[in-house]
Design an enzyme around this catalytic site. Structure first.
Site, PDB file in Angstrom:
ATOM      1  N   SER A  10      21.694  80.688  60.584  1.00  0.00           N
ATOM      2  CA  SER A  10      22.338  80.837  61.846  1.00  0.00           C
ATOM      3  C   SER A  10      21.442  80.965  62.877  1.00  0.00           C
ATOM      4  CB  SER A  10      23.163  82.052  61.687  1.00  0.00           C
ATOM      5  OG  SER A  10      23.608  82.477  62.994  1.00  0.00           O
ATOM      6  N   HIS A  35      23.723  76.430  60.953  1.00  0.00           N
ATOM      7  CA  HIS A  35      24.862  76.982  61.316  1.00  0.00           C
ATOM      8  C   HIS A  35      24.793  77.441  62.533  1.00  0.00           C
ATOM      9  CE1 HIS A  35      28.498  79.643  60.469  1.00  0.00           C
ATOM     10  NE2 HIS A  35      27.867  80.596  61.307  1.00  0.00           N
ATOM     11  N   ASP A  37      26.711  79.287  65.990  1.00  0.00           N
ATOM     12  CA  ASP A  37      27.719  80.231  66.286  1.00  0.00           C
ATOM     13  C   ASP A  37      28.237  79.863  67.834  1.00  0.00           C
ATOM     14  OD1 ASP A  37      28.090  81.845  64.161  1.00  0.00           O
ATOM     15  OD2 ASP A  37      26.037  82.274  64.176  1.00  0.00           O
ATOM     16  N   MET A  39      30.430  81.023  70.785  1.00  0.00           N
ATOM     17  CA  MET A  39      31.260  82.309  71.307  1.00  0.00           C
ATOM     18  C   MET A  39      31.587  82.215  72.828  1.00  0.00           C
ATOM     19  SD  MET A  39      28.736  85.300  69.319  1.00  0.00           S
ATOM     20  CE  MET A  39      28.243  85.201  67.818  1.00  0.00           C
ATOM     21  N   HIS A  68      30.745  77.128  63.972  1.00  0.00           N
ATOM     22  CA  HIS A  68      31.575  77.990  63.800  1.00  0.00           C
ATOM     23  C   HIS A  68      32.195  78.394  64.902  1.00  0.00           C
ATOM     24  CE1 HIS A  68      31.899  82.546  62.437  1.00  0.00           C
ATOM     25  NE2 HIS A  68      32.967  82.193  62.730  1.00  0.00           N
ATOM     26  N   MET A  70      33.881  80.613  67.348  1.00  0.00           N
ATOM     27  CA  MET A  70      34.581  82.146  67.694  1.00  0.00           C
ATOM     28  C   MET A  70      35.039  82.030  69.139  1.00  0.00           C
ATOM     29  SD  MET A  70      31.488  83.909  65.706  1.00  0.00           S
ATOM     30  CE  MET A  70      30.385  82.737  65.852  1.00  0.00           C
ATOM     31  N   MET A 139      34.175  86.057  56.827  1.00  0.00           N
ATOM     32  CA  MET A 139      33.300  86.907  57.573  1.00  0.00           C
ATOM     33  C   MET A 139      33.009  88.329  57.099  1.00  0.00           C
ATOM     34  SD  MET A 139      32.353  85.380  60.598  1.00  0.00           S
ATOM     35  CE  MET A 139      31.292  86.565  61.157  1.00  0.00           C
ATOM     36  N   GLY A 144      30.467  88.152  66.410  1.00  0.00           N
ATOM     37  CA  GLY A 144      30.099  88.328  67.764  1.00  0.00           C
ATOM     38  C   GLY A 144      28.540  88.389  67.824  1.00  0.00           C
ATOM     39  N   GLY A 146      24.443  88.700  65.780  1.00  0.00           N
ATOM     40  CA  GLY A 146      23.808  88.836  64.599  1.00  0.00           C
ATOM     41  C   GLY A 146      23.130  90.108  64.301  1.00  0.00           C
ATOM     42  N   ASP A 178      29.630  84.816  55.896  1.00  0.00           N
ATOM     43  CA  ASP A 178      28.598  84.802  57.180  1.00  0.00           C
ATOM     44  C   ASP A 178      28.667  86.383  57.727  1.00  0.00           C
ATOM     45  OD1 ASP A 178      27.646  84.422  59.416  1.00  0.00           O
ATOM     46  OD2 ASP A 178      29.186  83.190  60.345  1.00  0.00           O
ATOM     47  N   GLY A 179      27.504  86.642  57.805  1.00  0.00           N
ATOM     48  CA  GLY A 179      27.246  87.939  58.108  1.00  0.00           C
ATOM     49  C   GLY A 179      26.670  88.983  57.346  1.00  0.00           C
ATOM     50  N   GLY A 180      25.603  89.175  57.576  1.00  0.00           N
ATOM     51  CA  GLY A 180      24.680  90.583  56.969  1.00  0.00           C
ATOM     52  C   GLY A 180      23.848  89.927  55.672  1.00  0.00           C
ATOM     53  N   SER A 201      19.488  86.940  60.952  1.00  0.00           N
ATOM     54  CA  SER A 201      18.368  88.018  60.947  1.00  0.00           C
ATOM     55  C   SER A 201      17.562  87.850  59.696  1.00  0.00           C
ATOM     56  CB  SER A 201      18.645  89.261  61.303  1.00  0.00           C
ATOM     57  OG  SER A 201      19.996  89.699  60.501  1.00  0.00           O
TER      58      SER A 201
HETATM   59  C1  DX5 Z   1      28.269  86.664  63.626  1.00  0.00           C
HETATM   60  C2  DX5 Z   1      27.955  85.293  63.406  1.00  0.00           C
HETATM   61  C3  DX5 Z   1      26.849  85.001  62.389  1.00  0.00           C
HETATM   62  C4  DX5 Z   1      25.696  85.724  62.572  1.00  0.00           C
HETATM   63  C5  DX5 Z   1      24.911  85.934  61.349  1.00  0.00           C
HETATM   64  O1  DX5 Z   1      29.332  86.702  64.662  1.00  0.00           O
HETATM   65  O2  DX5 Z   1      29.290  84.482  63.118  1.00  0.00           O
HETATM   66  O3  DX5 Z   1      26.646  83.679  61.906  1.00  0.00           O
HETATM   67  O4  DX5 Z   1      24.608  84.828  63.389  1.00  0.00           O
HETATM   68  O5  DX5 Z   1      23.831  86.702  61.667  1.00  0.00           O
HETATM   69  P1  DX5 Z   1      23.119  87.751  60.529  1.00  0.00           P
HETATM   70  O6  DX5 Z   1      22.789  87.268  59.288  1.00  0.00           O
HETATM   71  O7  DX5 Z   1      22.053  88.397  61.134  1.00  0.00           O
HETATM   72  O8  DX5 Z   1      24.279  88.778  60.197  1.00  0.00           O
HETATM   73 ZN    ZN Z   2      28.653  82.366  62.188  1.00  0.00          ZN
END
Ligand code: DX5
Ligand code: ZN
Length: 220
Positions: A10, A35, A37, A39, A68, A70, A139, A144, A146, A178-180, A201
């Site tokens: 991402s 990926h 993001d 927003m 993605h 958002m 998710m 919102g 990373g 997606d996420g963490g 991250s």
């Molecule tokens: C969060 C994004 C993710 C984010 C993931 O809203 O949709 O794609 O960048 O980042 P990590 O892997 O650090 O959680």
């Molecule tokens: Zn994302």
């Protein structure tokens, strides 16, 4: 080379001052998909970038892109991302009044369509929409930002979706999580049924190439 389990860095966690370099390192490390993001400060409490970013990325990288969205009005931006060559486009089920219409709209550009669900949005949305989707994005953090922590016990939700797809002859539909997602938990996420792992991250903190190699190894 196409991997069975695809790693999707991402770019939200990349160094925006050195994006070209970071993307080259993603290619070098064997990432499968970029990926993006998007927003808007309305649907999520953060603002990133718009289609112009993809326009510039396309000048130096042909990596497949998963956009993605958002944002509050995804339908208004789908054409631009499609025309700039985003192979996959997802929007949030919570953001549109007519999910089927938005999925069909993405497909009308010849792109893969995906519905994205927030962590506690009923999984039944994905069940109902599945046959009109090419992939489903789950998710595992609130969208919102990373660098957030994967919500524990989320594996059961991924498994539930995977089992539904298998039971209904829809296993060709991809599951993007997606996420963490990090080197430490990526194998459990793929074992639960995901085949596209988004990691921000987890990839961009430290040595990008080494992180990608370590993640690929952890997935073996
Ligand atoms: C969060 C994004 C993710 C984010 C993931 O809203 O949709 O794609 O960048 O980042 P990590 O892997 O650090 O959680
Ligand atoms: Zn994302």
């Amino acid at each position: 080379m196409q991997h069975q389990i695809k790693i999707a860095p991402s770019l939200l966690s990349a160094d925006f001052g050195n994006l070209q370099k970071d993307i080259k390192l993603c290619e070098e490390g064997g990432a499968d998909i970029l990926h993006l993001d998007i927003m808007d400060g309305h649907f999520v409490p953060n603002i990133t970038f718009g289609p112009i970013m993809l326009k510039y990325i396309r000048k130096y990288s042909q990596m497949p892109v998963s956009t993605h969205l958002m944002i509050a009005k995804p339908d208004e931006y789908i054409p631009q991302f499609a025309e700039l060559g985003s192979e996959m486009i997802s929007f949030h089920a919570e953001a549109v009044p007519h999910i089927h219409r938005s999925l069909s709209f993405i497909r009308s550009f010849g792109k893969k369509a995906g519905i994205a669900l927030n962590p506690v949005t009923p999984i039944e949305y994905a069940f109902e929409a599945a046959e009109y989707c090419d992939f489903i994005l789950l998710m595992t953090v609130n969208p919102g930002f990373g660098g957030q922590k994967f919500i524990p016990n989320y594996f059961a939700r991924v498994e539930k979706l995977k089992n539904f797809l298998i039971k209904n002859g829809l296993e060709h539909i991809e599951i993007e999580v997606d996420g963490g997602v990090k080197i430490e938990n990526c194998k459990s996420v793929s074992d639960a049924g995901a085949n596209i792992l988004v990691s921000g991250s987890g990839i961009f903190s430290g040595d990008i190439v080494q992180n990608l190699i370590a993640m690929r190894k952890a997935l073996e």
